[in-house]
Design a protein around this motif. Structure first.
Motif, PDB file in Angstrom:
ATOM      1  N   TYR A 265       0.688  -1.291   0.019  1.00 36.21           N
ATOM      2  CA  TYR A 265       0.091  -0.037   0.099  1.00 36.21           C
ATOM      3  C   TYR A 265       0.880   1.246   0.060  1.00 36.21           C
ATOM      4  N   SER A 266       2.140   1.025  -0.149  1.00 33.63           N
ATOM      5  CA  SER A 266       3.069   2.364  -0.082  1.00 33.63           C
ATOM      6  C   SER A 266       2.867   3.026  -1.431  1.00 33.63           C
ATOM      7  N   LEU A 267       3.387   4.318  -1.308  1.00 28.64           N
ATOM      8  CA  LEU A 267       3.520   5.062  -2.491  1.00 28.64           C
ATOM      9  C   LEU A 267       4.487   4.393  -3.447  1.00 28.64           C
ATOM     10  N   PRO A 268       4.288   4.681  -4.843  1.00 25.06           N
ATOM     11  CA  PRO A 268       5.121   4.157  -5.690  1.00 25.06           C
ATOM     12  C   PRO A 268       6.466   4.246  -5.620  1.00 25.06           C
ATOM     13  N   ILE A 269       7.041   5.343  -5.376  1.00 22.62           N
ATOM     14  CA  ILE A 269       8.771   5.254  -4.910  1.00 22.62           C
ATOM     15  C   ILE A 269       9.177   4.221  -4.052  1.00 22.62           C
ATOM     16  N   ASN A 270       8.143   4.154  -2.966  1.00 22.46           N
ATOM     17  CA  ASN A 270       8.482   3.343  -1.957  1.00 22.46           C
ATOM     18  C   ASN A 270       8.458   1.705  -2.405  1.00 22.46           C
ATOM     19  N   VAL A 271       7.355   1.540  -3.194  1.00 20.81           N
ATOM     20  CA  VAL A 271       7.390   0.003  -3.543  1.00 20.81           C
ATOM     21  C   VAL A 271       8.476  -0.317  -4.495  1.00 20.81           C
ATOM     22  N   LEU A 272       8.659   0.601  -5.479  1.00 19.57           N
ATOM     23  CA  LEU A 272       9.787   0.539  -6.557  1.00 19.57           C
ATOM     24  C   LEU A 272      11.099   0.240  -5.835  1.00 19.57           C
ATOM     25  N   THR A 273      11.553   1.185  -5.002  1.00 22.77           N
ATOM     26  CA  THR A 273      12.754   1.258  -4.481  1.00 22.77           C
ATOM     27  C   THR A 273      13.049   0.144  -3.405  1.00 22.77           C
ATOM     28  N   ASP A 274      11.897  -0.306  -2.557  1.00 26.07           N
ATOM     29  CA  ASP A 274      12.228  -1.265  -1.578  1.00 26.07           C
ATOM     30  C   ASP A 274      12.329  -2.358  -2.452  1.00 26.07           C
ATOM     31  N   ALA A 275      11.351  -2.661  -3.264  1.00 23.98           N
ATOM     32  CA  ALA A 275      11.370  -4.069  -3.832  1.00 23.98           C
ATOM     33  C   ALA A 275      12.766  -4.218  -4.571  1.00 23.98           C
ATOM     34  N   ALA A 276      13.118  -3.347  -5.660  1.00 25.15           N
ATOM     35  CA  ALA A 276      14.484  -3.482  -6.225  1.00 25.15           C
ATOM     36  C   ALA A 276      15.658  -3.579  -5.514  1.00 25.15           C
ATOM     37  N   GLY A 286      23.683 -14.281  -2.454  1.00 26.69           N
ATOM     38  CA  GLY A 286      23.930 -15.562  -2.960  1.00 26.69           C
ATOM     39  C   GLY A 286      22.701 -16.100  -3.165  1.00 26.69           C
ATOM     40  N   LEU A 287      21.575 -15.435  -2.729  1.00 22.59           N
ATOM     41  CA  LEU A 287      20.293 -16.299  -3.021  1.00 22.59           C
ATOM     42  C   LEU A 287      19.841 -16.012  -4.523  1.00 22.59           C
ATOM     43  N   LYS A 288      19.007 -16.740  -5.019  1.00 25.57           N
ATOM     44  CA  LYS A 288      18.119 -17.116  -6.129  1.00 25.57           C
ATOM     45  C   LYS A 288      17.007 -16.196  -6.589  1.00 25.57           C
ATOM     46  N   VAL A 289      16.843 -15.135  -7.120  1.00 26.40           N
ATOM     47  CA  VAL A 289      15.681 -14.631  -7.287  1.00 26.40           C
ATOM     48  C   VAL A 289      15.034 -14.818  -8.653  1.00 26.40           C
ATOM     49  N   PRO A 290      13.955 -15.325  -8.672  1.00 30.14           N
ATOM     50  CA  PRO A 290      13.113 -15.829  -9.811  1.00 30.14           C
ATOM     51  C   PRO A 290      13.017 -14.870 -10.595  1.00 30.14           C
ATOM     52  N   PRO A 291      13.318 -15.010 -11.996  1.00 32.17           N
ATOM     53  CA  PRO A 291      13.087 -14.034 -13.077  1.00 32.17           C
ATOM     54  C   PRO A 291      11.962 -13.248 -12.999  1.00 32.17           C
ATOM     55  N   GLU A 292      10.672 -13.814 -12.826  1.00 31.21           N
ATOM     56  CA  GLU A 292       9.492 -13.148 -12.907  1.00 31.21           C
ATOM     57  C   GLU A 292       9.313 -11.968 -11.905  1.00 31.21           C
ATOM     58  N   ARG A 293      10.136 -12.196 -10.724  1.00 31.25           N
ATOM     59  CA  ARG A 293      10.239 -11.241  -9.933  1.00 31.25           C
ATOM     60  C   ARG A 293      10.705  -9.779 -10.672  1.00 31.25           C
ATOM     61  N   TRP A 294      11.799  -9.943 -11.245  1.00 26.19           N
ATOM     62  CA  TRP A 294      12.176  -8.844 -12.020  1.00 26.19           C
ATOM     63  C   TRP A 294      11.331  -8.402 -12.923  1.00 26.19           C
ATOM     64  N   ARG A 295      10.925  -9.234 -13.731  1.00 28.07           N
ATOM     65  CA  ARG A 295       9.930  -8.712 -14.982  1.00 28.07           C
ATOM     66  C   ARG A 295       8.725  -8.160 -14.383  1.00 28.07           C
ATOM     67  N   ASP A 296       8.198  -8.567 -13.368  1.00 27.82           N
ATOM     68  CA  ASP A 296       7.046  -7.908 -12.582  1.00 27.82           C
ATOM     69  C   ASP A 296       7.386  -6.387 -12.154  1.00 27.82           C
ATOM     70  N   ALA A 320      15.647  -2.425 -12.255  1.00 28.87           N
ATOM     71  CA  ALA A 320      14.769  -3.431 -12.766  1.00 28.87           C
ATOM     72  C   ALA A 320      14.683  -3.833 -14.048  1.00 28.87           C
ATOM     73  N   HIS A 321      14.999  -2.937 -15.087  1.00 31.23           N
ATOM     74  CA  HIS A 321      15.034  -3.193 -16.239  1.00 31.23           C
ATOM     75  C   HIS A 321      16.378  -4.052 -16.797  1.00 31.23           C
ATOM     76  N   ALA A 322      17.182  -3.840 -16.124  1.00 34.56           N
ATOM     77  CA  ALA A 322      18.423  -4.567 -16.467  1.00 34.56           C
ATOM     78  C   ALA A 322      18.375  -5.975 -16.246  1.00 34.56           C
ATOM     79  N   MET A 323      17.800  -5.991 -14.928  1.00 30.12           N
ATOM     80  CA  MET A 323      17.822  -7.506 -14.480  1.00 30.12           C
ATOM     81  C   MET A 323      16.498  -8.123 -15.051  1.00 30.12           C
ATOM     82  N   ALA A 324      15.513  -7.755 -15.729  1.00 28.35           N
ATOM     83  CA  ALA A 324      14.503  -8.236 -16.355  1.00 28.35           C
ATOM     84  C   ALA A 324      14.966  -8.382 -17.848  1.00 28.35           C
TER      85      ALA A 324
END
Length: 425
Positions: A265-276, A286-296, A320-324
């Protein structure tokens, strides 16, 4: 006339309108859910209450409802006759802000608070990480913000809100003991103040007190409405500590329950920056991040930040764009000339592109000049650790392990013994 809880005169004669207005202000200051409801009640009680409409405009900004905010500020202007000088100036500040005239708005805030330092709804525009000082792109912005909150603190004294934002400013310049004292005093007066719990988490992070921080936030957030402004970001802090303490199950549970674009429910800038930041910090740990998380996340960034201009968001969009693997969207940011720190966005975006190609040496060359003053990009120290940890990781990947350890000691001592980077120890 009636007054607010800071003793400022309000142009309304109806106690119900005043009481709802005060409640709305406190929701904004504490980052708790309910500000729009409270301000709506204030103007329902007194439709001609101009500052009630201004408060509603500010609340709707935090809701991400910009059309609603514009409608509310237009209503405020229509009821502007008969206002006091302070109220006219208050309305003028938010009028500038909602017109997107950011530089003029910042000047107006500073002029207004010099004359009316207890007018907290105006004052808070220039506080916090994402305030007009914090996102100015200026060198030395952290010291500028501390000077600003110091003046407010002198005027407001033992008030729970000013202690929390003044403590944040102290934390960001490294005065951690003073910051923690401010947070504890603020929380003692109002434990529901999410700004204080947030900045207490920052201070614990800077002190390297991960176990204490993780336990504190897990307890505090249990009573915090998930719809509140800072719920997603406080969850980010919790997830970072889970990552640091190698609790992968909790990391992803928190991400999927409170941070991911589909649930936050955060503002978009928080959603984007926190998730990325969380996704990439997980990768370098060293963790594996599923590609679909980056695409989303790339899709989310393109939806809410389609054009460059908000530099702190831009570097995370580029990641996000680079990793996707979205080279077309990334290319826009590698060449951008827009934004308060566009000169730093370009090399960071170029570094992300090289990282996606696993060209560690090229990435290091792009990122190195940025490290001298990446504070201009915005965000807190904890948020900019995305860049600090990426830089350390690039040194390791490029065969410069001793330099990586020396750099950690010099730049971020909290990582000198242990950093959440695979192979750092």
């Amino acid at each position: 006339m009636l007054t607010d809880r800071f003793g400022l005169t309000l142009t309304t004669s109806l106690p119900d309108a005043r009481d709802a207005y005060v409640k709305g202000i406190d929701h904004i200051l504490a980052a708790t859910f309910g500000a729009s409801v409270a301000f709506s009640a204030a103007v329902a009680a007194d439709p001609g209450f101009a500052l009630g409409h201004v408060g509603l405009a500010r609340a709707r900004m935090y809701d991400g409802d910009m059309p609603g905010a514009q409608k509310a500020i237009a209503s405020a202007r229509s009821f502007a006759s008969g206002l006091t000088e302070r109220e006219e100036s208050h309305l003028a500040v938010f009028d500038l802000l909602l017109q997107g005239r950011v530089s003029e708005a910042r000047g107006a805030v500073q002029e207004h608070t010099a004359n009316h330092p207890r007018d907290v709804l105006v004052a808070q525009i220039c506080t916090n990480i994402f305030g007009l000082i914090g996102m100015s792109g200026e060198p030395g912005r952290e010291s500028t913000q501390l000077a600003y909150t110091t003046k407010l603190f002198d005027a407001l004294g033992a008030d729970w809100w000013i202690m929390s934002v003044h403590g944040q400013a102290l934390c960001e310049v490294g005065r951690l003991d003073e910051a923690m004292s401010m947070m504890d005093r603020s929380l003692a007066l109002n434990n529901a103040n999410a700004n204080a719990s947030h900045f207490k988490a920052h201070t614990l992070y800077e002190q390297g007190s991960g176990e204490a921080g993780r336990a504190y936030l897990a307890d505090w957030i249990s009573d915090y409405d998930t719809r509140s402004l800072l719920h997603g970001h406080l969850s980010w802090h919790r997830a970072l500590w889970a990552l640091e303490q190698e609790d992968e199950a909790e990391l992803w549970a928190i991400y999927d329950g409170a941070i991911a674009p589909t649930v936050s429910y955060s503002l978009p800038i928080n959603v984007l920056t926190d998730a990325a930041a969380l996704l990439y910090r997980s990768e370098i740990a060293g963790l594996k991040v599923p590609p679909e998380r980056w695409r989303d996340l790339s899709e989310y960034a393109s939806q809410f930040f389609p054009n460059p201009g908000m530099s702190f968001a831009d570097i995370h969009s580029a990641l996000a764009h680079a990793m996707a693997g979205d080279g077309e969207r990334l290319a826009v940011l590698t060449e951008t000339q827009s934004g308060f720190a566009a000169d730093l966005v370009r090399p960071v975006a170029q570094a992300w592109r090289a990282i996606a190609r696993q060209d560690w040496t090229a990435a290091l060359q792009h990122l190195t000049p940025v490290m001298a003053d990446h504070a201009r990009l915005g965000g807190s120290r904890a948020q900019r650790d995305l860049l600090e940890l990426t830089y350390l990781n690039l040194l390791l990947r490029s065969g410069h392990a001793p330099e990586a350890h020396r750099t950690a000691i010099a730049r971020r001592p909290i990582f000198s013994q242990s950093a959440p980077i695979a192979g750092f120890a």
